[in-house]
Design an enzyme around this catalytic site. Structure first.
Site, mmCIF file in Angstrom:
data_model
loop_
_atom_site.group_PDB
_atom_site.id
_atom_site.type_symbol
_atom_site.label_atom_id
_atom_site.label_comp_id
_atom_site.label_asym_id
_atom_site.label_seq_id
_atom_site.Cartn_x
_atom_site.Cartn_y
_atom_site.Cartn_z
ATOM 1 C CB SER A 566 -0.957 -0.044 1.193
ATOM 2 O OG SER A 566 -1.960 0.929 1.068
ATOM 3 C CG HIS A 681 -6.086 -1.852 0.130
ATOM 4 N ND1 HIS A 681 -5.265 -1.449 -0.910
ATOM 5 C CD2 HIS A 681 -5.455 -1.446 1.262
ATOM 6 C CE1 HIS A 681 -4.204 -0.830 -0.429
ATOM 7 N NE2 HIS A 681 -4.294 -0.821 0.878
#
Length: 710
Positions: A566, A681
Site C-alpha cells: 500500500s 485492498h
C-alpha cells in the site's frame, strides 16, 4: 542481473506492440503511454494482466519449493488451533468470525462470555458466510457487524461483494438468527452507517451527484427512521466537496448514549460535534488534528498531535486529554484534563474503554505495554499491567460491563497468546496458538541504525542461531499514516504475505522489520518527520537499516529484498530507484506508485495531506524527486520487482502496479506480477489465495536473492 522470466523475455517485442509514446518524463497524462491500464475492467488491460499472471506463474510454480510452501502455508492458515479472537464483547456474550479450510469465508458465531473465558466456548453459528454466498449467488466477504448496545439483539451486517471497500448493509436479529424482514438495508456503496437508536440510523451513502466527496466517501449525514423510505431521511450535517468524509456514530457510556458527527476536512483533521436527541449539533472543543479515542464517565478522551494550550499549561503532542460532555451540552467551554503523558521513548498506539477503566497500549522503543487508567478526584491513576516484555500487544476487545481487557501478546518467535486482563489481579491466559516452528533455531533482537540526519532508527532482526557472515535478507517496512510496525509471529509477517517470513528464515535467511519514520512508533513527531516534503526521511531510514546490516556483515548489497504494501509501495519503489546497488528484489503489494496521478484514482484524493497535491507545482516539485513511477529508468541493473494486488481494490487503484509493470516490460527488465481478481485492498479473499501468494513470493525471493540466485 539476468532476464530469466517469460515476462521479461518478450519485453521488447511487447513494448513495440503497445507503446504509444517514448518513455520520457511522463509529467502529463498525454505523456503516459500506459494510462489505458487504468481501465480496471478494460478488455485490453485484463488481457495484459492475464499474460503477466500466466508468465509469472509458469516460472514460479515450477520451482521445487513452490508446492511444498503452498501446502505448508495452507496448513498454517487453516489450523483449527488458532485463537478464536473476540470480535465484540456484548454484555455476557462474545462474537467471533471463524475461518478454516471448511469455512474459507467464515462463520460468524456467538458464545457465552463465561464459556469463552473458561477456554471452552460453546458456539452458536449466526451467519455462515460461505453458505450465504452460495444461496444468494454472491462472492460475499465479511466486513463486520455493529450490534446495538445494551441489548445487542439487532446488528448491522456489512458484506462486501468480492472484498471491495464498498459494502451492502443489512439488519440482522441475533435472537432469530436471521436477517430482519423489511429491516434496514443499504445497497452496495462506501457507506458510513451506525445506530442512532433502535429505530434510527446515522447514514451517509452514495445518493448520486453531490452526495460524495472528491475522495469518493459520503459528504452528507442523515437520520433514517425505521419504516420510512431512505429518500425521506432527514439531513443533519454536510461537508464540503473537498472534504474526505462525513459520518455519525454513537457510544454507550454506562447508561448514557452519546452521539457524535464527524467531519473530515483532510486526512489528518477532524471536526467533531455532539448530536442531541433531536439531531441538532453542539461542536466539541477538540483540536482539529486531535484523535478521538473513547468516552468514559461523561468525558470524551482524545490524543493530541500538536501542542495545545490549556488553563494548566501547554499539553505536548502525544498527550491524552479529557473534556466534559455535559459542559458541551450546556454550551460552556470545558477545561481539558490531562489523562496520560507518554515519555520521550513512548507512543500511545491504542486506547479502549471498559465500564470504569481506560486501557492504553503504549509503545516504549516499539515494545508494547498495557496501562489501566482510572478517573478520580485527584486525576487519573495509572497501573501498568504485568504482561510479557519485548512483545507486541494488541487490545482485541474490552468488556462493556466489568473491567476486563482482552489482549494478545506475541513476538516474531513467540506465537500469540490471548489474555483476559482484569483491572485488579493478574492477567490470565485463556487461549494460545501452537508453535509452528522451533524458535530455538533462531535469534531475535532489536537493533538501531543511524539515518542520514542522525536519527536513530530501530529495527528487529531474526537470523538462524549461529549463522555467521552476510545472509540474504528480507526487510519489510511501511513508513506512513502514523501506522506503527510491531513484531508479530513469523507466520503472519510480512503483512498480507502469510507465513512468508517463516519460510524465509527456515531456509537459512534473515528477516528484518524496520521502524522507519512516517509511522507512529514514537508518536506524532515520528510521523511528521516524513510528511509531504519530508518524505525522503522515510526512504533514508530504510537505506540506513540496509546499510547498517551491510556494515555489520549481516547482509550483502544486491542480496537484500525491500518489502512494502500500500503506502509501502511508494517506499519500496522509491528506494529501488534511489539505491539499486543495495537491493536485489522488491516486493510491492497493492502499491501506490504513480504519484502524479494518485489523487485522481479511487480514494487517492484523501491522502494529499500525507503526500502532497501533485496538481500544485510547489508540491509536485518535491514529490517528483521520489515518485516511483516517474523515476523508473531504463537499464539492466535494477532490482527485480514482484507486484501483487487485486483487480477489485477500490482503495488503491490497480493501475499503479499495472503501469509500473508495463514500464519494466518496455525496458526489458525482469519483473513478476500477480493480480488476483477478488479480495479488495487486502488482496486475498480466502486462505487458498493467501497460501498461493506466500509460495509464489518465496520462490521469487529464492530466484532473485537466495543462495542459488545468479
Amino acid at each position: 542481473m539476468t532476464q530469466t522470466t517469460p515476462v521479461a523475455r518478450f519485453a521488447l517485442a511487447a513494448a513495440l506492440a503497445f507503446t504509444a509514446a517514448p518513455l520520457a518524463a511522463q509529467e502529463t497524462d498525454a505523456d503516459d503511454p500506459y494510462i489505458w491500464l487504468e481501465e480496471i475492467q478494460g478488455e485490453r488491460a485484463l488481457a495484459k494482466v492475464d499474460q503477466w499472471n500466466a508468465d509469472t506463474e509458469a516460472v514460479l510454480t515450477a520451482q521445487p519449493e513452490y508446492p511444498l510452501a503452498k501446502a505448508w502455508a495452507k496448513q498454517i492458515l487453516d489450523d483449527t488451533r488458532q485463537i478464536a479472537m473476540p470480535d465484540a464483547i456484548m454484555g455476557d456474550q462474545v462474537t467471533n468470525l471463524w475461518r478454516d479450510a471448511d469455512n474459507p469465508r467464515g462463520l460468524w458465531r456467538i458464545a457465552s462470555l463465561d464459556s469463552y473465558m473458561a477456554g471452552a466456548p460453546e458456539w452458536r453459528v449466526l451467519i455462515d458466510v460461505d453458505r450465504l454466498g452460495e444461496e444468494e449467488g454472491e462472492s460475499w466477504i465479511w466486513h463486520g457487524a455493529d450490534c446495538l448496545a445494551p441489548e445487542y439483539t439487532r446488528c448491522l451486517i456489512s458484506l462486501s461483494p468480492g472484498g471491495t471497500d464498498a459494502d451492502v448493509v443489512r439488519e440482522f436479529d441475533i435472537g432469530t438468527g436471521a436477517f430482519v424482514e423489511s429491516g434496514f438495508t443499504l445497497p452496495e456503496a462506501k457507506s458510513n452507517v451506525a445506530w442512532f437508536d433502535r429505530d434510527t440510523l446515522f447514514v451517509g451513502t452514495d445518493e448520486g451527484a453531490g452526495s460524495l466527496t472528491d475522495s469518493g466517501y459520503p459528504r452528507l449525514v442523515k437520520l433514517w427512521q425505521r419504516g420510512t423510505e431512505f429518500a425521506e431521511a432527514r439531513q443533519i450535517a454536510e461537508g464540503e466537496q473537498t472534504d474526505i468524509s462525513m459520518n455519525g456514530f454513537s457510544i454507550l457510556d454506562g447508561d448514557t448514549r452519546w452521539r457524535f458527527v464527524r467531519r473530515g476536512p483532510s486526512f489528518w483533521t477532524s471536526q467533531y460535534s455532539l448530536a442531541r436527541e433531536d439531531g441538532t449539533l453542539a461542536p466539541l472543543p477538540l483540536p482539529e488534528d486531535a484523535e478521538f479515542e473513547a468516552v468514559l464517565g461523561g468525558q470524551v478522551i482524545a490524543k493530541l498531535n500538536s501542542a495545545f494550550e490549556t488553563p494548566r499549561g501547554v499539553a505536548q503532542p502525544g498527550t491524552l486529554l479529557a473534556w466534559s460532555l455535559e459542559d458541551v451540552l450546556r454550551g460552556s467551554d470545558p477545561d481539558p484534563v490531562v489523562v496520560f503523558r507518554p515519555s520521550e521513548t513512548q507512543a500511545i498506539e491504542e486506547v479502549a474503554a471498559s465500564e470504569n477503566k481506560l486501557w492504553v497500549k503504549v509503545l516504549d522503543d516499539v515494545s508494547g505495554k498495557l496501562i489501566a487508567l482510572t478517573p478520580g478526584a485527584e486525576g487519573w491513576a495509572a497501573r501498568a499491567m504485568d504482561l510479557p516484555a519485548n512483545s507486541t500487544l494488541q487490545i482485541a476487545e474490552t468488556s462493556g460491563e466489568g473491567d476486563t481487557a482482552f489482549v494478545t501478546v506475541e513476538n516474531m518467535l513467540t506465537p500469540p497468546t490471548l489474555y483476559a486482563v482484569p483491572s485488579e489481579g493478574q492477567p490470565v491466559a485463556i487461549a494460545s496458538e501452537p508453535a509452528q516452528f522451533d524458535a530455538d533455531k533462531f535469534t531475535f533482537e532489536q537493533k538501531f541504525a543511524t539515518s542520514k540526519d542522525g536519527t536513530k532508527v530501530p529495527y528487529y532482526l531474526v537470523r538462524p542461531k549461529g549463522a555467521e557472515g552476510p545472509l540474504p535478507t528480507l526487510i519489510h517496512a511501511y513508513g506512513g499514516f502514523r501506522a506503527a510496525q510491531t513484531p508479530k509471529y513469523l507466520t503472519a509477517e510480512p503483512y498480507r504475505s502469510g507465513p512468508l517470513g517463516l519460510f524465509w528464515v527456515e531456509s537459512g535467511n534473515a528477516y528484518v522489520l524496520a521502524n522507519i519514520r512516517g509511522g507512529g512508533e514514537y508518536g506524532p513527531r515520528w510521523h511528521e518527520d516524513a510528511l509531504r516534503d519530508k518524505r525522503q526521511n522515510s526512504f533514508d531510514d530504510f537505506h540506513a537499516v540496509a546499510d547498517d546490516l551491510v556494515a555489520n556483515r549481516l547482509a550483502s548489497p544486491g542480496r537484500i529484498a525491500a518489502s512494502g504494501r500500500s503506502n509501502g509501495g511508494v517506499l519500496v519503489g522509491a528506494v529501488a530507484n534511489q539505491r539499486p546497488d543495495l537491493y536485489g528484489a522488491i516486493i510491492s503489494g497493492s502499491p501506490l506508485i504513480d504519484m502524479k496521478r494518485y489523487n485522481k484514482l479511487l480514494a487517492g484524493a484523501s491522502w494529499m495531506a500525507e503526500y502532497g497535491n501533485p496538481d500544485v507545482p510547489e508540491d509536485w516539485a518535491f514529490m517528483r524527486a521520489w515518485s516511483p513511477y516517474q523515476n523508473m529508468r531504463d537499464g539492466p541493473d535494477v532490482p527485480a520487482a514482484f507486484y501483487y494486488l487485486s483487480t477489485l481494490d477500490d482503495r488503491v487503484h490497480p493501475g499503479h502496479a499495472r503501469k509500473a509493470a508495463a514500464k519494466h516490460e518496455a525496458y526489458g527488465q525482469t519483473f513478476y506480477y500477480h493480480e488476483y481478481r477478488e479480495g479488495g485492498h487486502s488482496v486475498g479473499s480466502d486462505h487458498e489465495e493467501d497460501a498461493k501468494r506466500a509460495a509464489l513470493l518465496l520462490a521469487y525471493l529464492n530466484r532473485e536473492i537466495g543462495s542459488g540466485a545468479e
